[in-house]
Scaffold this motif. Sequence first.
Motif, PDB file in Angstrom:
ATOM      1  N   ILE A  62       0.846  -1.210   0.000  1.00  0.00           N
ATOM      2  CA  ILE A  62       0.000   0.000   0.000  1.00  0.00           C
ATOM      3  C   ILE A  62       0.872   1.247   0.000  1.00  0.00           C
ATOM      4  O   ILE A  62       0.594   2.232  -0.690  1.00  0.00           O
ATOM      5  CB  ILE A  62      -0.942  -0.010   1.217  1.00  0.00           C
ATOM      6  CG1 ILE A  62      -1.989  -1.125   1.057  1.00  0.00           C
ATOM      7  CG2 ILE A  62      -1.637   1.348   1.373  1.00  0.00           C
ATOM      8  CD1 ILE A  62      -2.835  -1.357   2.287  1.00  0.00           C
ATOM      9  N   GLY A  63       1.951   1.204   0.785  1.00  0.00           N
ATOM     10  CA  GLY A  63       2.860   2.354   0.833  1.00  0.00           C
ATOM     11  C   GLY A  63       3.487   2.634  -0.513  1.00  0.00           C
ATOM     12  O   GLY A  63       3.603   3.790  -0.939  1.00  0.00           O
ATOM     13  N   ILE A  64       3.907   1.542  -1.197  1.00  0.00           N
ATOM     14  CA  ILE A  64       4.520   1.707  -2.522  1.00  0.00           C
ATOM     15  C   ILE A  64       3.512   2.299  -3.510  1.00  0.00           C
ATOM     16  O   ILE A  64       3.824   3.219  -4.273  1.00  0.00           O
ATOM     17  CB  ILE A  64       5.055   0.351  -3.030  1.00  0.00           C
ATOM     18  CG1 ILE A  64       6.248  -0.097  -2.173  1.00  0.00           C
ATOM     19  CG2 ILE A  64       5.462   0.453  -4.497  1.00  0.00           C
ATOM     20  CD1 ILE A  64       6.706  -1.506  -2.453  1.00  0.00           C
ATOM     21  N   VAL A  65       2.270   1.733  -3.475  1.00  0.00           N
ATOM     22  CA  VAL A  65       1.221   2.249  -4.375  1.00  0.00           C
ATOM     23  C   VAL A  65       0.916   3.715  -4.076  1.00  0.00           C
ATOM     24  O   VAL A  65       0.788   4.546  -4.982  1.00  0.00           O
ATOM     25  CB  VAL A  65      -0.058   1.391  -4.253  1.00  0.00           C
ATOM     26  CG1 VAL A  65      -1.208   2.043  -5.025  1.00  0.00           C
ATOM     27  CG2 VAL A  65       0.192  -0.016  -4.762  1.00  0.00           C
ATOM     28  N   THR A  66       0.800   4.019  -2.772  1.00  0.00           N
ATOM     29  CA  THR A  66       0.501   5.400  -2.366  1.00  0.00           C
ATOM     30  C   THR A  66       1.588   6.354  -2.828  1.00  0.00           C
ATOM     31  O   THR A  66       1.316   7.439  -3.364  1.00  0.00           O
ATOM     32  CB  THR A  66       0.347   5.487  -0.841  1.00  0.00           C
ATOM     33  OG1 THR A  66      -0.698   4.605  -0.420  1.00  0.00           O
ATOM     34  CG2 THR A  66       0.015   6.907  -0.411  1.00  0.00           C
ATOM     35  N   LEU A  67       2.845   5.951  -2.619  1.00  0.00           N
ATOM     36  CA  LEU A  67       3.956   6.799  -3.057  1.00  0.00           C
ATOM     37  C   LEU A  67       3.950   6.981  -4.571  1.00  0.00           C
ATOM     38  O   LEU A  67       4.231   8.076  -5.080  1.00  0.00           O
ATOM     39  CB  LEU A  67       5.286   6.184  -2.605  1.00  0.00           C
ATOM     40  CG  LEU A  67       5.603   6.295  -1.106  1.00  0.00           C
ATOM     41  CD1 LEU A  67       6.862   5.508  -0.764  1.00  0.00           C
ATOM     42  CD2 LEU A  67       5.779   7.760  -0.711  1.00  0.00           C
TER      43      LEU A  67
END
Length: 243
Positions: free
Chosen positions: A32-37
């Motif tokens: 999720i963090g990677i997608v959000t970034l």
Amino acid sequence: MKEEIVNSEIERLKAEINFHKIEKTARWSQRIGIVTLSVLFILFAAGTLRLSYLMKEVGDLEAKRKALKIENQTLEKKNLQLKTALVPYFGLSTDSIKNIAVSPVFEKSLSANAALKTLARHSSPTKKTIVTYYTKTIDEQRVVQELKNLGFKFQERPPSTRMSKKETNALWYGSQVPLDDAKMVALTLLRAGIHIKSIRPFRSNSLNPAFKKNIIEVGASTDLEQLPDLSVERVDKAESFER
């Protein structure tokens, strides 16, 4: 002893299950963090491009605004030069020339000039018509000359002491003065920026048709001072004038 072993095994399994849950949660959080970034980066990049485009548009509009301002100033200067060159021909007064850039005087003069030219194509001053002009200022001498140029016979008269400071605002005409003659004089006055408020037959015309029958008088009347100016169209389209 066996119970302790069983309990220990249960605790170990619980710990292992919790570890797997934590590990799974961590992996999802990482994803999720990677997608959000990634989304934030894309939005930032798009915003930067949009901002750059808008800044370019603002710059282009500002450049166009400056160019239009310069062009407008140039046109205004040429317009004023043209007006200044033409006003002596129209017989405009000194005050009208001073205010010409900020008043509708010149537009009305142009309109009156066009109407006068159209009228002159099919009509000319009657030889018997005499214009009596009660002149008051040096500027009105220009109007006198313009009326003479049209071919009218002319009489200049000094105004009475009581009327000497009153602005010219009317003309009267006799029973045998053609309507077009009265119109030509009125349009010449309007072209010169004189505030004509009324065009009237002489009061005595109906009772005594011979009274000043061939005369057009240009002067002032105090009872007209509060009336609006006649428009060029009103004079040009008139089929008659009433008292």
